[in-house]
Write an enzyme that holds these catalytic residues in place. Structure first.
Site, PDB file in Angstrom:
ATOM      1  N   TYR A  32       0.789  -1.068  -0.108  1.00 40.56           N
ATOM      2  CA  TYR A  32       0.032   0.084  -0.113  1.00 40.56           C
ATOM      3  C   TYR A  32       0.873   1.407  -0.059  1.00 40.56           C
ATOM      4  O   TYR A  32       2.049   1.092   0.115  1.00 40.56           O
ATOM      5  CB  TYR A  32      -0.919  -0.059   1.286  1.00 40.56           C
ATOM      6  CG  TYR A  32      -0.280   0.303   2.777  1.00 40.56           C
ATOM      7  CD1 TYR A  32       0.637  -0.119   3.123  1.00 40.56           C
ATOM      8  CD2 TYR A  32      -0.570   1.523   3.173  1.00 40.56           C
ATOM      9  CE1 TYR A  32       1.152  -0.334   4.459  1.00 40.56           C
ATOM     10  CE2 TYR A  32      -0.076   1.883   4.481  1.00 40.56           C
ATOM     11  CZ  TYR A  32       0.813   0.939   5.019  1.00 40.56           C
ATOM     12  OH  TYR A  32       1.314   1.428   6.280  1.00 40.56           O
ATOM     13  N   LYS A 147       6.373  -1.662   1.800  1.00 39.84           N
ATOM     14  CA  LYS A 147       5.168  -1.099   2.513  1.00 39.84           C
ATOM     15  C   LYS A 147       4.050  -2.090   2.477  1.00 39.84           C
ATOM     16  O   LYS A 147       3.233  -1.815   1.529  1.00 39.84           O
ATOM     17  CB  LYS A 147       4.606   0.224   1.906  1.00 39.84           C
ATOM     18  CG  LYS A 147       4.186   1.062   2.911  1.00 39.84           C
ATOM     19  CD  LYS A 147       4.139   2.422   2.629  1.00 39.84           C
ATOM     20  CE  LYS A 147       3.172   3.379   3.537  1.00 39.84           C
ATOM     21  NZ  LYS A 147       3.260   3.386   4.779  1.00 39.84           N
ATOM     22  N   GLU A 179      12.094   2.372  14.341  1.00 40.21           N
ATOM     23  CA  GLU A 179      11.081   3.135  13.641  1.00 40.21           C
ATOM     24  C   GLU A 179      10.026   3.217  14.422  1.00 40.21           C
ATOM     25  O   GLU A 179       9.909   2.359  15.332  1.00 40.21           O
ATOM     26  CB  GLU A 179      10.965   3.315  12.330  1.00 40.21           C
ATOM     27  CG  GLU A 179      10.332   1.972  12.021  1.00 40.21           C
ATOM     28  CD  GLU A 179      10.099   1.889  10.317  1.00 40.21           C
ATOM     29  OE1 GLU A 179       9.934   2.804   9.743  1.00 40.21           O
ATOM     30  OE2 GLU A 179       9.831   0.456   9.967  1.00 40.21           O
ATOM     31  N   LEU A 203      11.061   1.469   7.002  1.00 42.16           N
ATOM     32  CA  LEU A 203      10.509   2.126   5.958  1.00 42.16           C
ATOM     33  C   LEU A 203      11.296   3.296   5.645  1.00 42.16           C
ATOM     34  O   LEU A 203      11.500   4.006   6.352  1.00 42.16           O
ATOM     35  CB  LEU A 203       9.151   2.083   5.954  1.00 42.16           C
ATOM     36  CG  LEU A 203       8.374   2.736   4.801  1.00 42.16           C
ATOM     37  CD1 LEU A 203       8.014   1.586   3.789  1.00 42.16           C
ATOM     38  CD2 LEU A 203       7.071   3.230   5.108  1.00 42.16           C
TER      39      LEU A 203
HETATM   40  N1  PDD Z   1       2.681   5.022   7.515  1.00 41.07           N
HETATM   41  N2  PDD Z   1       7.502   3.704   9.005  1.00 41.07           N
HETATM   42  C1  PDD Z   1       6.506   3.080   8.786  1.00 41.07           C
HETATM   43  C2  PDD Z   1       6.286   1.667   9.486  1.00 41.07           C
HETATM   44  C3  PDD Z   1       5.274   3.488   8.174  1.00 41.07           C
HETATM   45  O1  PDD Z   1       4.065   2.926   8.264  1.00 41.07           O
HETATM   46  C4  PDD Z   1       5.246   4.974   7.828  1.00 41.07           C
HETATM   47  C5  PDD Z   1       4.181   5.440   7.055  1.00 41.07           C
HETATM   48  C6  PDD Z   1       6.492   5.686   8.002  1.00 41.07           C
HETATM   49  C7  PDD Z   1       6.651   7.225   7.489  1.00 41.07           C
HETATM   50  O2  PDD Z   1       6.646   7.093   6.075  1.00 41.07           O
HETATM   51  P1  PDD Z   1       5.981   8.568   5.324  1.00 41.07           P
HETATM   52  O3  PDD Z   1       6.961   9.629   5.719  1.00 41.07           O
HETATM   53  O4  PDD Z   1       6.393   8.044   3.887  1.00 41.07           O
HETATM   54  O5  PDD Z   1       4.673   8.760   5.600  1.00 41.07           O
HETATM   55  C8  PDD Z   1       7.624   5.215   8.706  1.00 41.07           C
HETATM   56  C9  PDD Z   1       1.513   5.729   6.827  1.00 41.07           C
HETATM   57  C10 PDD Z   1       1.358   6.996   7.281  1.00 41.07           C
HETATM   58  C11 PDD Z   1       0.341   4.646   7.350  1.00 41.07           C
HETATM   59  O6  PDD Z   1       0.726   3.753   7.545  1.00 41.07           O
HETATM   60  O7  PDD Z   1      -0.558   5.348   7.753  1.00 41.07           O
END
Ligand code: PDD
Length: 285
Positions: A32, A147, A179, A203
């Site tokens: 996703y 992801k 993270e 991620l």
């Molecule tokens: N999640 N690490 C993880 C495990 C994440 O699921 C996310 C983002 C991030 C931050 O990535 P970004 O800056 O590209 O949003 C780091 C999204 C927001 C979610 O699952 O809703």
């Protein structure tokens, strides 16, 4: 009624149907992406599109229309009348529908591709005051760079943190902070910014990447090195970041108060710089 995208069509949400034999449902065999719309434009859509395509390639999910990611995202905004609002777009692709067996469907089937847009404003209270985060051992697999929607290893610790009154859970692997369940984490010590390097343990967050870039171009030293969990008491500031929340100060980590327990100067400066970058609409300027 919300309009969603499903397998090539924009349809009312209550008409969307997915088979119980969908591999996303049966196995979490699915990836996703989440993007953010700022009342007229997406912030850094090219980076999100590139990460979505990378997730497809790493999982060998073949979506012949992958080049339409950007266009479909925009159409979701407009079909839902969100053009001048702040919104998020969620996009998912599964390996498709087939009788349950671990092997990929043979012959291959089309992926199930689903997208929706939802109005979403920033949690300004959290951004201004900061939040507490819970630290726990990282129970996830070793491809956290993909992801994937198989998120139970994120959800269980997140729920534990939520039940204890924390806003996020952050993970520790081999003694180092990786993270959050849905965010990346940065620490500040002696004016330098520390964050876990990009590898299979995290991620590669788009917000993380843009924070590193604005920090460096504004004279803030960035060190892409993981912070040992037992060094947390020596950190001056901490922050978590993601697409939907931007930068949120982390003022408490488990039982440890960070700094004086209020958002620190480097975090506040980064919040302003990120806001300026978002308002400029172009992270590559
Ligand atoms: N999640 N690490 C993880 C495990 C994440 O699921 C996310 C983002 C991030 C931050 O990535 P970004 O800056 O590209 O949003 C780091 C999204 C927001 C979610 O699952 O809703």
């Amino acid at each position: 009624m919300d309009v969603v995208y499903l397998n090539g069509q924009f349809i009312p949400w209550d008409q969307a149907r997915i088979s119980p034999d969908d591999r996303g449902f049966l196995f979490g065999d699915s990836i996703y992406e989440v993007t953010r719309w700022y009342g007229g434009y997406f912030f850094d859509l090219p980076s999100h599109a590139a990460r979505f395509r990378r997730s497809l390639h790493e999982t060998r999910i073949i979506w012949e229309e992958e080049s339409r990611f950007e266009e479909i995202s925009e159409e979701l905004i407009h079909h839902n009348g969100l053009g001048t609002e702040c919104a998020m777009v969620y996009f998912q692709a599964t390996r498709g529908v087939a009788p349950r067996t671990h092997a990929f469907p043979d012959p291959p089937v089309k992926p199930t591709v689903y997208g929706f847009a939802r109005r979403q404003s920033l949690n300004t209270l959290a951004s201004e005051r900061g939040v507490g985060i819970w630290l726990t051992p990282d129970p996830r697999w070793n491809r956290c760079d993909i992801k994937t929607t198989a998120l139970i290893a994120n959800i269980l610790p997140y729920q534990e943190a939520h039940d204890k009154g924390f806003a996020e859970v952050c993970f520790v692997r081999n003694g180092f902070v990786t993270e959050g369940a849905h965010s990346n984490i940065f620490f500040v010590r002696d004016e330098s910014l520390y964050t876990h390097p990009e590898n299979n343990d995290i991620l590669a967050g788009i917000t993380r990447k843009n924070i590193i870039s604005i920090a460096r171009s504004n004279g803030i030293n960035v060190i892409e090195e993981a912070v040992a969990a037992d060094m947390i008491p020596y950190m001056n500031e901490a922050l978590i970041c993601n697409t939907t929340g931007e930068i949120v100060p982390a003022t408490r980590i488990s039982d440890q108060v960070i700094g004086d327990g209020t958002p620190g100067p480097v975090t506040k400066r980064l919040q302003i710089l990120l806001r300026e970058l978002i308002q400029s609409g172009d992270p590559h300027r």
